[in-house]
Design a protein around this motif. Structure first.
Motif, PDB file in Angstrom:
ATOM      1  N   ALA A 166      -8.114 -15.536  -0.825  1.00  0.00           N
ATOM      2  CA  ALA A 166      -6.765 -15.988  -0.443  1.00  0.00           C
ATOM      3  C   ALA A 166      -6.772 -16.186   1.071  1.00  0.00           C
ATOM      4  O   ALA A 166      -7.773 -15.891   1.735  1.00  0.00           O
ATOM      5  CB  ALA A 166      -5.720 -14.942  -0.814  1.00  0.00           C
ATOM      6  N   ASN A 167      -5.666 -16.656   1.613  1.00  0.00           N
ATOM      7  CA  ASN A 167      -5.458 -16.665   3.068  1.00  0.00           C
ATOM      8  C   ASN A 167      -5.079 -15.229   3.445  1.00  0.00           C
ATOM      9  O   ASN A 167      -3.910 -14.858   3.469  1.00  0.00           O
ATOM     10  CB  ASN A 167      -4.337 -17.649   3.409  1.00  0.00           C
ATOM     11  CG  ASN A 167      -4.007 -17.655   4.888  1.00  0.00           C
ATOM     12  OD1 ASN A 167      -4.625 -16.945   5.691  1.00  0.00           O
ATOM     13  ND2 ASN A 167      -3.022 -18.447   5.253  1.00  0.00           N
ATOM     14  N   ILE A 168      -6.105 -14.407   3.730  1.00  0.00           N
ATOM     15  CA  ILE A 168      -5.912 -12.952   3.730  1.00  0.00           C
ATOM     16  C   ILE A 168      -4.877 -12.499   4.760  1.00  0.00           C
ATOM     17  O   ILE A 168      -4.167 -11.518   4.532  1.00  0.00           O
ATOM     18  CB  ILE A 168      -7.256 -12.204   3.928  1.00  0.00           C
ATOM     19  CG1 ILE A 168      -7.107 -10.708   3.636  1.00  0.00           C
ATOM     20  CG2 ILE A 168      -7.814 -12.459   5.322  1.00  0.00           C
ATOM     21  CD1 ILE A 168      -6.771 -10.359   2.208  1.00  0.00           C
ATOM     22  N   GLY A 169      -4.751 -13.226   5.868  1.00  0.00           N
ATOM     23  CA  GLY A 169      -3.789 -12.814   6.891  1.00  0.00           C
ATOM     24  C   GLY A 169      -2.345 -12.913   6.441  1.00  0.00           C
ATOM     25  O   GLY A 169      -1.444 -12.386   7.096  1.00  0.00           O
ATOM     26  N   ALA A 170      -2.114 -13.606   5.303  1.00  0.00           N
ATOM     27  CA  ALA A 170      -0.750 -13.807   4.797  1.00  0.00           C
ATOM     28  C   ALA A 170      -0.502 -13.054   3.491  1.00  0.00           C
ATOM     29  O   ALA A 170       0.555 -13.229   2.886  1.00  0.00           O
ATOM     30  CB  ALA A 170      -0.502 -15.294   4.588  1.00  0.00           C
ATOM     31  N   VAL A 171      -1.466 -12.230   3.068  1.00  0.00           N
ATOM     32  CA  VAL A 171      -1.346 -11.544   1.776  1.00  0.00           C
ATOM     33  C   VAL A 171      -0.557 -10.242   1.940  1.00  0.00           C
ATOM     34  O   VAL A 171      -0.828  -9.455   2.859  1.00  0.00           O
ATOM     35  CB  VAL A 171      -2.752 -11.251   1.193  1.00  0.00           C
ATOM     36  CG1 VAL A 171      -2.659 -10.358  -0.039  1.00  0.00           C
ATOM     37  CG2 VAL A 171      -3.461 -12.560   0.857  1.00  0.00           C
ATOM     38  N   ARG A 172       0.398 -10.018   1.045  1.00  0.00           N
ATOM     39  CA  ARG A 172       1.139  -8.746   1.034  1.00  0.00           C
ATOM     40  C   ARG A 172       0.254  -7.683   0.418  1.00  0.00           C
ATOM     41  O   ARG A 172      -0.119  -7.782  -0.750  1.00  0.00           O
ATOM     42  CB  ARG A 172       2.401  -8.866   0.175  1.00  0.00           C
ATOM     43  CG  ARG A 172       3.442  -9.752   0.761  1.00  0.00           C
ATOM     44  CD  ARG A 172       4.626  -9.867  -0.199  1.00  0.00           C
ATOM     45  NE  ARG A 172       5.450 -11.001   0.156  1.00  0.00           N
ATOM     46  CZ  ARG A 172       6.380 -10.955   1.110  1.00  0.00           C
ATOM     47  NH1 ARG A 172       6.616  -9.840   1.763  1.00  0.00           N
ATOM     48  NH2 ARG A 172       7.077 -12.038   1.399  1.00  0.00           N
ATOM     49  N   ARG A 173      -0.106  -6.655   1.220  1.00  0.00           N
ATOM     50  CA  ARG A 173      -0.920  -5.564   0.701  1.00  0.00           C
ATOM     51  C   ARG A 173      -0.434  -4.261   1.281  1.00  0.00           C
ATOM     52  O   ARG A 173       0.720  -4.188   1.703  1.00  0.00           O
ATOM     53  CB  ARG A 173      -2.410  -5.835   0.931  1.00  0.00           C
ATOM     54  CG  ARG A 173      -2.758  -6.323   2.338  1.00  0.00           C
ATOM     55  CD  ARG A 173      -4.098  -7.059   2.304  1.00  0.00           C
ATOM     56  NE  ARG A 173      -4.490  -7.510   3.622  1.00  0.00           N
ATOM     57  CZ  ARG A 173      -5.568  -7.089   4.265  1.00  0.00           C
ATOM     58  NH1 ARG A 173      -6.362  -6.171   3.731  1.00  0.00           N
ATOM     59  NH2 ARG A 173      -5.872  -7.562   5.456  1.00  0.00           N
ATOM     60  N   HIS A 174      -1.276  -3.230   1.330  1.00  0.00           N
ATOM     61  CA  HIS A 174      -0.757  -1.900   1.641  1.00  0.00           C
ATOM     62  C   HIS A 174      -1.726  -1.100   2.511  1.00  0.00           C
ATOM     63  O   HIS A 174      -2.938  -1.263   2.409  1.00  0.00           O
ATOM     64  CB  HIS A 174      -0.528  -1.095   0.346  1.00  0.00           C
ATOM     65  CG  HIS A 174       0.250  -1.847  -0.682  1.00  0.00           C
ATOM     66  ND1 HIS A 174      -0.361  -2.588  -1.671  1.00  0.00           N
ATOM     67  CD2 HIS A 174       1.595  -2.011  -0.846  1.00  0.00           C
ATOM     68  CE1 HIS A 174       0.572  -3.166  -2.416  1.00  0.00           C
ATOM     69  NE2 HIS A 174       1.762  -2.841  -1.937  1.00  0.00           N
ATOM     70  N   VAL A 175      -1.138  -0.230   3.341  1.00  0.00           N
ATOM     71  CA  VAL A 175      -1.919   0.827   3.985  1.00  0.00           C
ATOM     72  C   VAL A 175      -1.411   2.154   3.418  1.00  0.00           C
ATOM     73  O   VAL A 175      -0.255   2.265   2.991  1.00  0.00           O
ATOM     74  CB  VAL A 175      -1.797   0.809   5.526  1.00  0.00           C
ATOM     75  CG1 VAL A 175      -2.433  -0.448   6.088  1.00  0.00           C
ATOM     76  CG2 VAL A 175      -0.350   0.915   5.974  1.00  0.00           C
ATOM     77  N   TYR A 176      -2.306   3.150   3.401  1.00  0.00           N
ATOM     78  CA  TYR A 176      -2.018   4.437   2.782  1.00  0.00           C
ATOM     79  C   TYR A 176      -2.206   5.552   3.801  1.00  0.00           C
ATOM     80  O   TYR A 176      -3.256   5.617   4.462  1.00  0.00           O
ATOM     81  CB  TYR A 176      -2.971   4.693   1.612  1.00  0.00           C
ATOM     82  CG  TYR A 176      -2.858   3.676   0.510  1.00  0.00           C
ATOM     83  CD1 TYR A 176      -2.067   3.915  -0.607  1.00  0.00           C
ATOM     84  CD2 TYR A 176      -3.544   2.465   0.588  1.00  0.00           C
ATOM     85  CE1 TYR A 176      -1.959   2.970  -1.618  1.00  0.00           C
ATOM     86  CE2 TYR A 176      -3.439   1.518  -0.422  1.00  0.00           C
ATOM     87  CZ  TYR A 176      -2.650   1.780  -1.521  1.00  0.00           C
ATOM     88  OH  TYR A 176      -2.552   0.841  -2.514  1.00  0.00           O
ATOM     89  N   ALA A 177      -1.194   6.426   3.905  1.00  0.00           N
ATOM     90  CA  ALA A 177      -1.367   7.643   4.695  1.00  0.00           C
ATOM     91  C   ALA A 177      -2.114   8.668   3.837  1.00  0.00           C
ATOM     92  O   ALA A 177      -2.075   8.602   2.606  1.00  0.00           O
ATOM     93  CB  ALA A 177      -0.003   8.186   5.112  1.00  0.00           C
ATOM     94  N   GLU A 178      -2.802   9.619   4.494  1.00  0.00           N
ATOM     95  CA  GLU A 178      -3.556  10.638   3.738  1.00  0.00           C
ATOM     96  C   GLU A 178      -2.623  11.377   2.781  1.00  0.00           C
ATOM     97  O   GLU A 178      -3.022  11.775   1.692  1.00  0.00           O
ATOM     98  CB  GLU A 178      -4.205  11.652   4.699  1.00  0.00           C
ATOM     99  CG  GLU A 178      -5.085  11.028   5.784  1.00  0.00           C
ATOM    100  CD  GLU A 178      -6.534  10.874   5.342  1.00  0.00           C
ATOM    101  OE1 GLU A 178      -6.835  11.246   4.207  1.00  0.00           O
ATOM    102  OE2 GLU A 178      -7.335  10.354   6.155  1.00  0.00           O
TER     103      GLU A 178
END
Ligand code: FE2
Length: 207
Positions: A166-178
């Motif tokens: 995909a156009n990765i800079g525009a993809v909705r994704r997630h970061v996770y805290a520990e």
């Protein structure tokens, strides 16, 4: 004076051939396993040599890792990014939501895979993998999509070339805290101009 944004066209031939080859692969509408296998082989060829990435896309930022777009497919079927790691820099734990290929160009990096436990907290899965120059790894929701990546070196720059579905800079994704908190994340890119591998005046196309 030589403009670092305009390297000799010949220098970028490996990047152009990679773009063309990856496009031709996707034209065949392969399944993900084939993309990761055959696209991974194309990426291995691209990162087997380290003489083509223009300096403008290889400079670290003193505080943040850099995600430099090198090419985005016109139908946004794939994008190619150089990740420039300053000494000791690392990503947060994150996902991608699409397939991705990671090819090590210069230096080395560690990738630590994670899986979510029943409470949604990221738990390390095995040991971190060390990628050396020339090596290729894959991520995806099918083969494992959550990881943290970091420069293996505290005293030098490392660079990896990533390809995403995909156009990765525009993809909705997630970061996770520990602790398990999941935050939405759209990465964008660190650059606003792209390298030009399409000047073929010294290698003209047949009419
Ligand atoms: Fe990643």
């Amino acid at each position: 004076m030589h403009d670092p944004l305009i390297p000799a066209a010949r220098t970028l031939t490996p990047l152009r051939e990679f773009i063309t080859g990856f496009s031709a692969l996707l034209d065949q509408q392969p399944d993900e396993a084939r993309i990761l296998a055959e696209g991974g082989a194309l990426l291995a060829t691209l990162v087997a040599r380290d003489d083509w990435l223009p300096d403008a896309y290889a400079h670290p930022h003193p505080e943040y890792y850099q995600q430099m777009l090198l090419h985005c497919d016109s139908a946004e079927r794939f994008s190619i990014v150089s990740f420039v790691w300053g000494p000791g820099q690392r990503t947060p734990i994150h996902d991608h939501t699409v397939w991705g290929l990671i090819g090590m160009l210069r230096g080395a990096e560690y990738a630590q895979p994670y899986a979510l436990d029943a409470e949604g907290r990221p738990q390390p899965q095995g040991d971190a993998t060390r990628l050396e120059a020339g090596h290729v790894e894959a991520v995806s929701p099918t083969v494992g999509d959550i990881h943290r990546v970091y420069n293996a070196y505290d005293d030098r720059v490392s660079i990896s070339i990533h390809v995403y579905g995909a156009n990765i800079g525009a993809v909705r994704r997630h970061v996770y805290a520990e602790a398990g908190e999941r935050k939405p994340f759209i990465s964008g890119y660190s650059n606003s101009t792209l390298p030009n591998p399409w000047d073929r005046s010294k290698d003209p196309v047949a009419p």
